[in-house]
Structures are given as structure tokens and as C-alpha cells.
Design a protein around this motif. Structure first.
Motif, PDB file in Angstrom:
ATOM      1  N   LEU A   1       0.804  -1.226   0.000  1.00  0.00           N
ATOM      2  CA  LEU A   1       0.000   0.000   0.000  1.00  0.00           C
ATOM      3  C   LEU A   1       0.835   1.273   0.000  1.00  0.00           C
ATOM      4  CD1 LEU A   1      -2.582  -0.993   2.789  1.00  0.00           C
ATOM      5  CD2 LEU A   1      -2.802  -1.320   0.316  1.00  0.00           C
ATOM      6  N   LEU A   2       2.140   1.159   0.155  1.00  0.00           N
ATOM      7  CA  LEU A   2       2.962   2.312   0.501  1.00  0.00           C
ATOM      8  C   LEU A   2       3.676   2.942  -0.684  1.00  0.00           C
ATOM      9  CD1 LEU A   2       4.560   0.943   3.796  1.00  0.00           C
ATOM     10  CD2 LEU A   2       2.405   2.189   3.499  1.00  0.00           C
ATOM     11  N   LEU A   3       4.010   4.231  -0.516  1.00  0.00           N
ATOM     12  CA  LEU A   3       4.922   4.909  -1.427  1.00  0.00           C
ATOM     13  C   LEU A   3       6.296   4.255  -1.336  1.00  0.00           C
ATOM     14  CD1 LEU A   3       4.045   8.573  -0.376  1.00  0.00           C
ATOM     15  CD2 LEU A   3       3.116   7.339  -2.347  1.00  0.00           C
ATOM     16  N   GLU A   4       7.116   4.457  -2.331  1.00  0.00           N
ATOM     17  CA  GLU A   4       8.467   3.889  -2.336  1.00  0.00           C
ATOM     18  C   GLU A   4       9.486   5.000  -2.137  1.00  0.00           C
ATOM     19  OE1 GLU A   4       9.224   1.476  -5.729  1.00  0.00           O
ATOM     20  OE2 GLU A   4       7.406   0.265  -5.474  1.00  0.00           O
ATOM     21  N   PRO A   5       9.970   5.176  -0.924  1.00  0.00           N
ATOM     22  CA  PRO A   5      10.958   6.232  -0.684  1.00  0.00           C
ATOM     23  C   PRO A   5      12.353   5.799  -1.135  1.00  0.00           C
ATOM     24  CG  PRO A   5      10.597   5.011   1.324  1.00  0.00           C
ATOM     25  CD  PRO A   5       9.664   4.425   0.309  1.00  0.00           C
ATOM     26  N   ILE A   6      13.236   6.753  -1.153  1.00  0.00           N
ATOM     27  CA  ILE A   6      14.663   6.482  -1.374  1.00  0.00           C
ATOM     28  C   ILE A   6      15.274   6.341   0.012  1.00  0.00           C
ATOM     29  CG2 ILE A   6      16.811   7.433  -2.287  1.00  0.00           C
ATOM     30  CD1 ILE A   6      14.725   9.188  -4.103  1.00  0.00           C
ATOM     31  N   VAL A   7      15.681   5.134   0.360  1.00  0.00           N
ATOM     32  CA  VAL A   7      16.130   4.851   1.724  1.00  0.00           C
ATOM     33  C   VAL A   7      17.652   4.884   1.795  1.00  0.00           C
ATOM     34  CG1 VAL A   7      16.058   3.225   3.652  1.00  0.00           C
ATOM     35  CG2 VAL A   7      14.075   3.458   2.130  1.00  0.00           C
ATOM     36  N   VAL A   8      18.152   5.625   2.756  1.00  0.00           N
ATOM     37  CA  VAL A   8      19.589   5.826   2.945  1.00  0.00           C
ATOM     38  C   VAL A   8      20.005   5.195   4.271  1.00  0.00           C
ATOM     39  CG1 VAL A   8      21.372   7.597   3.246  1.00  0.00           C
ATOM     40  CG2 VAL A   8      19.523   7.945   1.583  1.00  0.00           C
ATOM     41  N   PRO A   9      21.183   4.561   4.342  1.00  0.00           N
ATOM     42  CA  PRO A   9      21.628   3.992   5.622  1.00  0.00           C
ATOM     43  C   PRO A   9      21.641   5.037   6.735  1.00  0.00           C
ATOM     44  CG  PRO A   9      23.011   3.183   3.849  1.00  0.00           C
ATOM     45  CD  PRO A   9      22.128   4.238   3.241  1.00  0.00           C
ATOM     46  N   SER A  10      21.293   4.602   7.927  1.00  0.00           N
ATOM     47  CA  SER A  10      21.208   5.499   9.076  1.00  0.00           C
ATOM     48  C   SER A  10      22.586   5.876   9.597  1.00  0.00           C
ATOM     49  CB  SER A  10      20.418   4.811  10.199  1.00  0.00           C
ATOM     50  OG  SER A  10      20.484   5.556  11.383  1.00  0.00           O
ATOM     51  N   PRO A  11      22.714   7.078  10.183  1.00  0.00           N
ATOM     52  CA  PRO A  11      23.963   7.453  10.863  1.00  0.00           C
ATOM     53  C   PRO A  11      24.053   6.917  12.288  1.00  0.00           C
ATOM     54  CG  PRO A  11      22.440   9.279  10.910  1.00  0.00           C
ATOM     55  CD  PRO A  11      21.763   8.205  10.104  1.00  0.00           C
ATOM     56  N   ASP A  12      23.132   6.043  12.673  1.00  0.00           N
ATOM     57  CA  ASP A  12      23.055   5.401  13.986  1.00  0.00           C
ATOM     58  C   ASP A  12      24.430   4.939  14.472  1.00  0.00           C
ATOM     59  OD1 ASP A  12      22.747   3.499  15.989  1.00  0.00           O
ATOM     60  OD2 ASP A  12      21.730   2.057  14.682  1.00  0.00           O
ATOM     61  N   CYS A  13      24.898   5.544  15.551  1.00  0.00           N
ATOM     62  CA  CYS A  13      26.271   5.322  16.020  1.00  0.00           C
ATOM     63  C   CYS A  13      26.482   3.988  16.733  1.00  0.00           C
ATOM     64  CB  CYS A  13      26.693   6.475  16.928  1.00  0.00           C
ATOM     65  SG  CYS A  13      26.846   8.046  16.054  1.00  0.00           S
ATOM     66  N   TYR A  14      25.453   3.205  16.916  1.00  0.00           N
ATOM     67  CA  TYR A  14      25.605   1.870  17.487  1.00  0.00           C
ATOM     68  C   TYR A  14      26.541   1.019  16.631  1.00  0.00           C
ATOM     69  CZ  TYR A  14      24.131  -2.631  19.533  1.00  0.00           C
ATOM     70  OH  TYR A  14      24.085  -3.854  20.168  1.00  0.00           O
ATOM     71  N   HIS A  15      26.600   1.342  15.341  1.00  0.00           N
ATOM     72  CA  HIS A  15      27.377   0.524  14.405  1.00  0.00           C
ATOM     73  C   HIS A  15      28.777   1.083  14.121  1.00  0.00           C
ATOM     74  CE1 HIS A  15      23.849  -1.899  13.719  1.00  0.00           C
ATOM     75  NE2 HIS A  15      23.153  -0.820  13.422  1.00  0.00           N
ATOM     76  N   ARG A  16      29.210   2.068  14.883  1.00  0.00           N
ATOM     77  CA  ARG A  16      30.532   2.633  14.620  1.00  0.00           C
ATOM     78  C   ARG A  16      31.640   1.621  14.959  1.00  0.00           C
ATOM     79  NH1 ARG A  16      28.582   4.508  19.377  1.00  0.00           N
ATOM     80  NH2 ARG A  16      29.971   4.752  21.188  1.00  0.00           N
ATOM     81  N   GLU A  17      32.791   1.826  14.378  1.00  0.00           N
ATOM     82  CA  GLU A  17      33.940   0.943  14.621  1.00  0.00           C
ATOM     83  C   GLU A  17      34.533   1.221  16.001  1.00  0.00           C
ATOM     84  OE1 GLU A  17      34.930  -1.423  12.607  1.00  0.00           O
ATOM     85  OE2 GLU A  17      33.484  -0.931  11.016  1.00  0.00           O
ATOM     86  N   ALA A  18      35.247   0.250  16.542  1.00  0.00           N
ATOM     87  CA  ALA A  18      35.934   0.433  17.819  1.00  0.00           C
ATOM     88  C   ALA A  18      36.897   1.619  17.710  1.00  0.00           C
ATOM     89  CB  ALA A  18      36.686  -0.835  18.193  1.00  0.00           C
ATOM     90  N   GLY A  19      36.810   2.523  18.651  1.00  0.00           N
ATOM     91  CA  GLY A  19      37.689   3.688  18.647  1.00  0.00           C
ATOM     92  C   GLY A  19      37.191   4.842  17.794  1.00  0.00           C
ATOM     93  N   GLU A  20      36.133   4.644  17.048  1.00  0.00           N
ATOM     94  CA  GLU A  20      35.585   5.704  16.194  1.00  0.00           C
ATOM     95  C   GLU A  20      34.571   6.513  16.989  1.00  0.00           C
ATOM     96  OE1 GLU A  20      33.869   6.055  11.627  1.00  0.00           O
ATOM     97  OE2 GLU A  20      33.374   4.268  12.796  1.00  0.00           O
ATOM     98  N   SER A  21      34.676   7.821  16.948  1.00  0.00           N
ATOM     99  CA  SER A  21      33.721   8.658  17.669  1.00  0.00           C
ATOM    100  C   SER A  21      32.386   8.674  16.944  1.00  0.00           C
ATOM    101  CB  SER A  21      34.247  10.087  17.810  1.00  0.00           C
ATOM    102  OG  SER A  21      34.193  10.750  16.555  1.00  0.00           O
ATOM    103  N   CYS A  22      31.356   9.051  17.680  1.00  0.00           N
ATOM    104  CA  CYS A  22      30.029   9.151  17.074  1.00  0.00           C
ATOM    105  C   CYS A  22      30.024  10.206  15.966  1.00  0.00           C
ATOM    106  CB  CYS A  22      28.999   9.493  18.147  1.00  0.00           C
ATOM    107  SG  CYS A  22      27.290   9.269  17.615  1.00  0.00           S
ATOM    108  N   ALA A  23      30.716  11.314  16.194  1.00  0.00           N
ATOM    109  CA  ALA A  23      30.783  12.359  15.168  1.00  0.00           C
ATOM    110  C   ALA A  23      31.479  11.857  13.915  1.00  0.00           C
ATOM    111  CB  ALA A  23      31.496  13.586  15.722  1.00  0.00           C
TER     112      ALA A  23
END
Length: 449
Positions: free
Chosen positions: A171-193
Motif C-alpha cells: 500500500l505504501l509509497l516507495e521512498p529512497i532509503v539511505v543507511p542510518s547514521p546510527d552510532c551503534y554501528h561505529r567501529e571500535a575507537g571511532e567517535s560518534c561524530a
């Protein structure tokens, strides 16, 4: 009447939101008789600390005397009037005050009753703007993975949480989906910024590729609330504002859940020093009292609809209770409290205590992350904390925390296996400590093998 009697009557006639009703066969709903401050009381006399602000809406406690008085005063004069062709004092005053405190450039308010409806307004308004400006090919929206913007069909279309979205996909529109900047997935030692900046490359590429057909980008600034309270750095918003300007695409900031001090500033966008083209507010707008939401937008967008009637450029969107006078009175009282009580400064003290109270859970064997943005703290449980391996969702570990917390007198309602605190701003320091103890006990119980 007892809890049991009210629950039995309830289950004969009600269908509760976001609930598998069969769960209530062995765990009936809890009937609430009254509320005061951060506490709710049921018909059997048990009390519950409202750690989630009753779905993120309550800012200044239940039965707040100042908001009560404002609603009662307004009730004696006018409860509601059609806002098409008419107006009233509370909606004018509220609009003036929202424009005064909102990020620069936001000049006009369009009201609805709930967050999803405000999202629908922004989506339609952006599309319609480009049509009125002679660019009808702009029909696409850009959104983030793991986002949530509501459950009406347009809002659901730009959401990214499969639990809510997948069933209705046809039923839905089809958006253009971009990966999230969610910092849970950052590398070890990488800051959230650093991670948020790195993730922006995906957005930049998407906007460049789709600039000719995109109406708007929609994001939840800083915290993807229903998406497990995942968080990201303000630098992402600053980069996004610049890219939207370069590619001539609207920016919609959905602050339904994160506005009004939740992230530490009045509006989350302030932390990136940006102004969106549309700012969506709700939930805490009335202090948790009455349904009211608003879409603020710019004079430029407003002017694209301002024309002779025969041009058919008007924005013909409406809700029966648009700008309800009682809801506006509650919202004005809420803003009064912010102004008179130095709420944001007091919240910094509460936020520090919330973070400190959860600090020892960072080393828990089954906690992958404790994260915080302002007055929101989230604790993510995991089978393996080092590998961040989640528990199988069918085990419902978060539900075990929920049930334990109720037994101990706290309303915690985890998002899957993420336990979070988002309490009213009138919570006391010792109540924060109590909440943390109960959460810790619940996590210990839920993560036993």
C-alpha cells in the motif's frame, strides 16, 4: 471496582494500540485511577513511576495544577471552533510563540491532532510546493533506514522499522532509503561524530542522484526513537542542511518525539545550528494533556500557495479539530512553564543523574551499549556484548524487564530488548535512582540463561 473488574470490562470491548491482544490472557491491562507528578495509581492502590512519560508525551507530570488551571479557564470560554474562516485567541498566541522560539525562518503554523498527521501535512505540502512551482517531477521522498514517522500510510511509507511497515508494503509509497547514521554501528575507537560524518556519504550520493525527482528528506533529529532509541551526532544534520540547500530539496525535521527539551535543547535541530524547511512538533506540545501537533514551515513555502482562488493552488488539507482551543491552552501553559521555571537548565542536572544512574550497566555481561542524548537514556541488551549479537526476538527479553518493573512499581516499556528512560521533567533525583535499580534488577532477571 478492582483492577480485575475494570480489566475484564476492558477486554470485552477494547482493542489496544501496538499490542498483541492475546498477551492479555495472562497479563491483563492495568487500569489507572489517577496520576500525580511522575506517579500513576491503579484501582488496587498500587503506584507506578512513569519512566516513559506515557509514550513520551508527559513533560511536567500528571495532573499538573498549572496546566489543569489553563484548560479549566479556557473551557469556561470556548472549547472548539472550526478553524476554516474562524480563529481564536489561544491558537493565535500559540502560533506567535512557536514562531518566536523555533529555528530561524519558520514563520507559519499548520495544526493537526497527532504526529502522524503532522508528517502527512509536511509530505503533502512539500510535494504540492514543487507542483505549484512548476516542478511536478519531484515526487520522491528520502528517508533513513530504521526511522519511524508514524503509522498512517504516508508516514509509514517514509518509516524504516520493518515491524510496523512490512505488512503494509503493497500500500505504501516507495521512498529512497539511505543507511542510518546510527552510532551503534561505529567501529571500535571511532567517535560518534566521525561515524555520523562517514555515514553522510550515503546521503550525499542519494541526493545527488535523485535531486531531479526528490521533494524532501525526512529525518528524526539525533534520536531514532521507535527504532530502538538509536542516536547520532549533530554533525549529520549540519551536513544534511547544506546538501539539501545545494540540491534544492526540502528538509523535514520530525521532532514529534524529540522536541521540547528531550535532547537537552528546546529543539534538537539547535544542536546543529540549523533550521529545517518543515519542523514537526507534537507529543510534549501540550505537556501530555491533549492531542495536538503542528507543522511549522517557511514564508517561502507558504507563499507558493498564496494566490487567486482560480489558480487552485491552495493547500486543501483539513482536520476537524485543527487548532483545538483547549489543546492550545494546554500548550500555552506548557510553554509558560518552560519560560518561568528554567526547565532546560534543571534538565541538565536530571540528565546527568540519569546517565550516572545507568553507568554501572555499561559493564554488564549482557549490555551492548548504554547511550544518552539529553533526557533520553537507552540500555541495549545483547546475548554477546562484544560481538553485539542480539537475543532472538521471539525470546522477548525486554518483556521480562517490563513485567518485573511493574511488579516493583515502575512503568518501563522496552523497545524490543532496549530498556530506556524518558521520564517527565519533574522526576526527583531519588526517583531516578529507584528507576535505575529496578531496571538493573529487570535486566539481570531477563538475561539469565
Amino acid at each position: 471496582m478492582t483492577n480485575r473488574e475494570w480489566a475484564e470490562r476492558d477486554l470485552r470491548v477494547l482493542w489496544h494500540p501496538c499490542t498483541q491482544m492475546r498477551d492479555h490472557e495472562d497479563f491483563p491491562p492495568i487500569p489507572i485511577r489517577r496520576g500525580e507528578g511522575v506517579w500513576l495509581e491503579d484501582y488496587d492502590g498500587r503506584r507506578y513511576l512513569d519512566a516513559i512519560s506515557s509514550w513520551w508525551v508527559n513533560l511536567f507530570g500528571h495532573a499538573n495544577p498549572r496546566i489543569n488551571a489553563a484548560i479549566a479557564d479556557q473551557l469556561a470560554r470556548l472549547e472548539h471552533v472550526i478553524l476554516a474562516g474562524f480563529t481564536h485567541e489561544p491558537v493565535v498566541r500559540l502560533s506567535e510563540r512557536l514562531v518566536a522560539i523555533a529555528p530561524r525562518g519558520l514563520a507559519h503554523c499548520f495544526y493537526a491532532s497527532d504526529g502522524s498527521s503532522a508528517v502527512e501535512i509536511a509530505l503533502k505540502m512539500s510535494f504540492h510546493y514543487w507542483r505549484n512551482r512548476g516542478e511536478p517531477a519531484r515526487t520522491k521522498y528520502v528517508s533513513l533506514a530504521n526511522s519511524y514517522h508514524g503509522e498512517t500510510l504516508g508516514a509509514l511509507s517514509v518509516g524504516g522499522v520493518g515491524l510496523y511497515r512490512d505488512t503494509y508494503e503493497p500500500l505504501l509509497l516507495e521512498p529512497i532509503v539511505v543507511p542510518s547514521p546510527d552510532c551503534y554501528h561505529r567501529e571500535a575507537g571511532e567517535s560518534c561524530a566521525e561515524y555520523s560524518r562517514r555515514q553522510f556519504a550515503h546521503m550525499e550520493q542519494a541526493l545527488a542522484r535523485h535531486a531531479h525527482e526528490a521533494c524532501a528528506v525526512i529525518v528524526e533529529p539525533l534520536v531514532q526513537c521507535a527504532g530502538s532509541m538509536r542516536m547520532y551526532d549533530p554533525v549529520y544534520l549540519a551536513l544534511l542542511r547544506d546538501a539539501c540547500d545545494r540540491h534544492r530539496i526540502h528538509l523535514i525535521a520530525d521532532e514529534i518525539a524529540v522536541g521540547f527539551g528531550r535532547t537537552g535543547t528546546m529543539f534538537a535541530c539547535e544542536q546543529a545550528a540549523i533550521a529545517p524547511d518543515f519542523l514537526l512538533l507534537g507529543k510534549g506540545l501540550t505537556g501530555g494533556y491533549l492531542p495536538l501537533s503542528v507543522c511549522l514551515t517557511t514564508a517561502e513555502i507558504y507563499d507558493a500557495f498564496y494566490a487567486e482562488y482560480a489558480t487552485l493552488r491552495a493547500f486543501l488539507h483539513s482536520h476537524s479539530y485543527t487548532g483545538n482551543a483547549l489543546a492550545c491552552a494546554a500548550a500555552l501553559a506548557t510553554l509558560d512553564i518552560f519560560e518561568s521555571d528554567d526547565v532546560l537548565a534543571k534538565n541538565r542536572v536530571l540528565a546527568a543523574r540519569l546517565g550516572a544512574a545507568a553507568e554501572d550497566l555499561r559493564d554488564h555481561d549482557h549490555v551492548a551499549e548504554v547511550r544518552q542524548t539529553g533526557m533520553v537514556v537507552a540500555i541495549e541488551m545483547a546475548r554477546n556484548r562484544q560481538a553485539r549479537e542480539p537475543y532472538p526476538w521471539r525470546e522477548r527479553r525486554g518483556r521480562a524487564v517490563y513485567r518485573h518493573a511493574l511488579e516493583r512499581g515502575a512503568l518501563l516499556r522496552p523497545l524490543g530488548d532496549v530498556v530506556y528512560f524518558m521520564p517527565p521533567y519533574v522526576i526527583a533525583l531519588e526517583e531516578i535512582d529507584l528507576l535505575a535499580r529496578i531496571a538493573r534488577e529487570g535486566i539481570e532477571l531477563a538475561t539469565r540463561e
